[in-house]
Design a protein around this motif. Structure first.
Motif, mmCIF file in Angstrom:
data_model
loop_
_atom_site.group_PDB
_atom_site.id
_atom_site.type_symbol
_atom_site.label_atom_id
_atom_site.label_comp_id
_atom_site.label_asym_id
_atom_site.label_seq_id
_atom_site.Cartn_x
_atom_site.Cartn_y
_atom_site.Cartn_z
ATOM 1 N N ALA A 28 0.830 -1.205 0.000
ATOM 2 C CA ALA A 28 0.000 0.000 0.000
ATOM 3 C C ALA A 28 0.864 1.253 0.000
ATOM 4 N N LYS A 29 0.466 2.256 -0.805
ATOM 5 C CA LYS A 29 1.199 3.515 -0.856
ATOM 6 C C LYS A 29 0.974 4.307 0.424
ATOM 7 N N LEU A 30 2.022 5.010 0.853
ATOM 8 C CA LEU A 30 1.953 5.850 2.045
ATOM 9 C C LEU A 30 2.244 7.294 1.633
ATOM 10 N N SER A 31 1.207 8.009 1.276
ATOM 11 C CA SER A 31 1.343 9.402 0.866
ATOM 12 C C SER A 31 1.398 10.296 2.099
ATOM 13 N N GLU A 32 2.448 11.087 2.212
ATOM 14 C CA GLU A 32 2.586 11.972 3.362
ATOM 15 C C GLU A 32 1.414 12.950 3.459
ATOM 16 N N ILE A 33 0.973 13.450 2.322
ATOM 17 C CA ILE A 33 -0.130 14.418 2.307
ATOM 18 C C ILE A 33 -1.427 13.760 2.760
ATOM 19 N N GLN A 34 -1.762 12.608 2.170
ATOM 20 C CA GLN A 34 -3.008 11.931 2.522
ATOM 21 C C GLN A 34 -3.003 11.462 3.969
ATOM 22 N N LEU A 35 -1.880 10.917 4.412
ATOM 23 C CA LEU A 35 -1.801 10.452 5.795
ATOM 24 C C LEU A 35 -1.913 11.628 6.764
ATOM 25 N N GLY A 36 -1.283 12.738 6.404
ATOM 26 C CA GLY A 36 -1.367 13.920 7.254
ATOM 27 C C GLY A 36 -2.805 14.395 7.400
ATOM 28 N N ALA A 54 10.542 2.488 8.289
ATOM 29 C CA ALA A 54 11.444 1.928 7.275
ATOM 30 C C ALA A 54 12.656 1.289 7.934
ATOM 31 N N ARG A 55 13.186 1.937 8.986
ATOM 32 C CA ARG A 55 14.332 1.358 9.705
ATOM 33 C C ARG A 55 13.963 0.037 10.364
ATOM 34 N N GLU A 56 12.685 -0.151 10.683
ATOM 35 C CA GLU A 56 12.232 -1.385 11.311
ATOM 36 C C GLU A 56 11.819 -2.444 10.293
ATOM 37 N N GLY A 57 11.936 -2.117 9.007
ATOM 38 C CA GLY A 57 11.622 -3.093 7.973
ATOM 39 C C GLY A 57 10.160 -3.172 7.603
ATOM 40 N N LEU A 58 9.346 -2.222 8.066
ATOM 41 C CA LEU A 58 7.914 -2.264 7.776
ATOM 42 C C LEU A 58 7.519 -1.400 6.589
ATOM 43 N N VAL A 59 8.425 -0.559 6.127
ATOM 44 C CA VAL A 59 8.156 0.335 4.997
ATOM 45 C C VAL A 59 9.319 0.263 4.022
ATOM 46 N N VAL A 69 4.066 0.218 2.122
ATOM 47 C CA VAL A 69 4.152 -0.807 3.154
ATOM 48 C C VAL A 69 4.979 -1.958 2.596
ATOM 49 N N ALA A 70 5.950 -2.432 3.352
ATOM 50 C CA ALA A 70 6.834 -3.501 2.888
ATOM 51 C C ALA A 70 6.026 -4.729 2.500
ATOM 52 N N THR A 71 6.413 -5.339 1.400
ATOM 53 C CA THR A 71 5.728 -6.546 0.957
ATOM 54 C C THR A 71 6.089 -7.730 1.856
ATOM 55 N N LEU A 163 13.472 -7.875 16.163
ATOM 56 C CA LEU A 163 12.738 -8.569 15.099
ATOM 57 C C LEU A 163 11.223 -8.526 15.297
ATOM 58 N N ARG A 164 10.784 -8.007 16.409
ATOM 59 C CA ARG A 164 9.366 -8.114 16.762
ATOM 60 C C ARG A 164 8.441 -7.388 15.794
ATOM 61 N N SER A 165 8.873 -6.244 15.271
ATOM 62 C CA SER A 165 8.018 -5.503 14.343
ATOM 63 C C SER A 165 7.727 -6.319 13.092
ATOM 64 N N GLU A 166 8.769 -6.959 12.534
ATOM 65 C CA GLU A 166 8.567 -7.768 11.342
ATOM 66 C C GLU A 166 7.782 -9.037 11.655
ATOM 67 N N THR A 167 7.951 -9.549 12.858
ATOM 68 C CA THR A 167 7.263 -10.780 13.246
ATOM 69 C C THR A 167 5.781 -10.541 13.502
ATOM 70 N N ALA A 168 5.427 -9.350 13.978
ATOM 71 C CA ALA A 168 4.058 -9.091 14.435
ATOM 72 C C ALA A 168 3.019 -9.318 13.343
#
Length: 239
Positions: A28-36, A54-59, A69-71, A163-168
């Protein structure tokens, strides 16, 4: 400055929850404008939250496009679980060898909670069972956190925590039906029993079995749903 940092934390927690629960689908796209606009925030805290995720591997950042959103891929899921199988059995074995009885108290309490949840869940109708998944995820999350807190190797504990963020969100995919959820409860009960009885070998084996079964459930879920998959697909299961 403090207000901006607080807003970024709020946006981060909201986006992270939506990604981990799959309300925001992989790709899913994450538009800064739309999310804001949706979250009532300026672009700066949204951008900071996205970079943190992104640093946590989720984006993922796709060149020339907005963040996504990371595939979730079968190959990536398999690699993650192979790594977890190297780490987590050692961690639960470490907990089982603790010389301090107080360290085991959270696991004894969790054993009671698992039994209570199991008994309650089996009496519910299908529609009501679906509403109980949040409680199940909280139980498994509590178990994971208890292992991290009690692990006697701080480097091992830190790696598992990271690793918990990617595992969740994989947990949501691999426990998508009541049958698998009840089986997972049995697997957690076996791990808890071994830990509280200070049987390191049994705890390690029970953890490895749980991860192998969860990986297989994840594979079954990914191959039956419309997710964006990686190009390299591995269907073999370690265990």
């Amino acid at each position: 400055m403090a207000r901006a940092a607080g807003k970024a934390e709020v946006v981060y927690e909201r986006l992270k929850g939506d990604i981990e629960s799959l309300r925001l689908r992989p790709g899913a796209k994450l538009s800064e404008i739309q999310l804001g606009e949706q979250l009532g925030a300026s672009r700066t805290p949204v951008r900071e939250a996205i970079r943190r995720l992104a640093r946590e591997g989720l984006v993922d950042f796709v060149p020339g496009e907005v963040a996504r959103v990371a595939t979730i891929s079968l190959g990536g899921g398999r690699e993650l679980f192979e790594f977890r199988m190297m780490l987590e059995p050692r961690a639960v074995a470490s907990v089982a060898t603790t010389p301090h009885e107080r360290v085991l108290e959270p696991f004894r309490e969790l054993s009671l909670r698992v039994n209570e949840f199991d008994e309650s869940f089996r009496t519910l109708a299908s529609a009501e069972q679906a509403l109980s998944y949040r409680d199940f995820y909280e139980l498994t999350e509590s178990f994971d956190q208890a292992v991290i807190d009690a692990c006697r190797n701080r480097y091992l504990a830190r790696t598992i925590r990271d690793l918990r963020s990617e595992t969740a969100r994989l947990r949501h995919l691999s426990h998508s039906g009541p049958r698998r959820m009840l089986t997972s409860l049995e697997e957690h009960r076996a791990m808890l029993k071994a830990i509280t009885q200070k049987d390191a070998e049994a705890a390690s084996a029970a953890c490895r079995h749980h991860l192998a079964q969860t990986l297989q459930a994840l594979i079954d879920s990914l191959t039956s749903q419309d997710f964006t998959l990686g190009s390299e697909i591995h269907l073999d299961v370690v265990g």
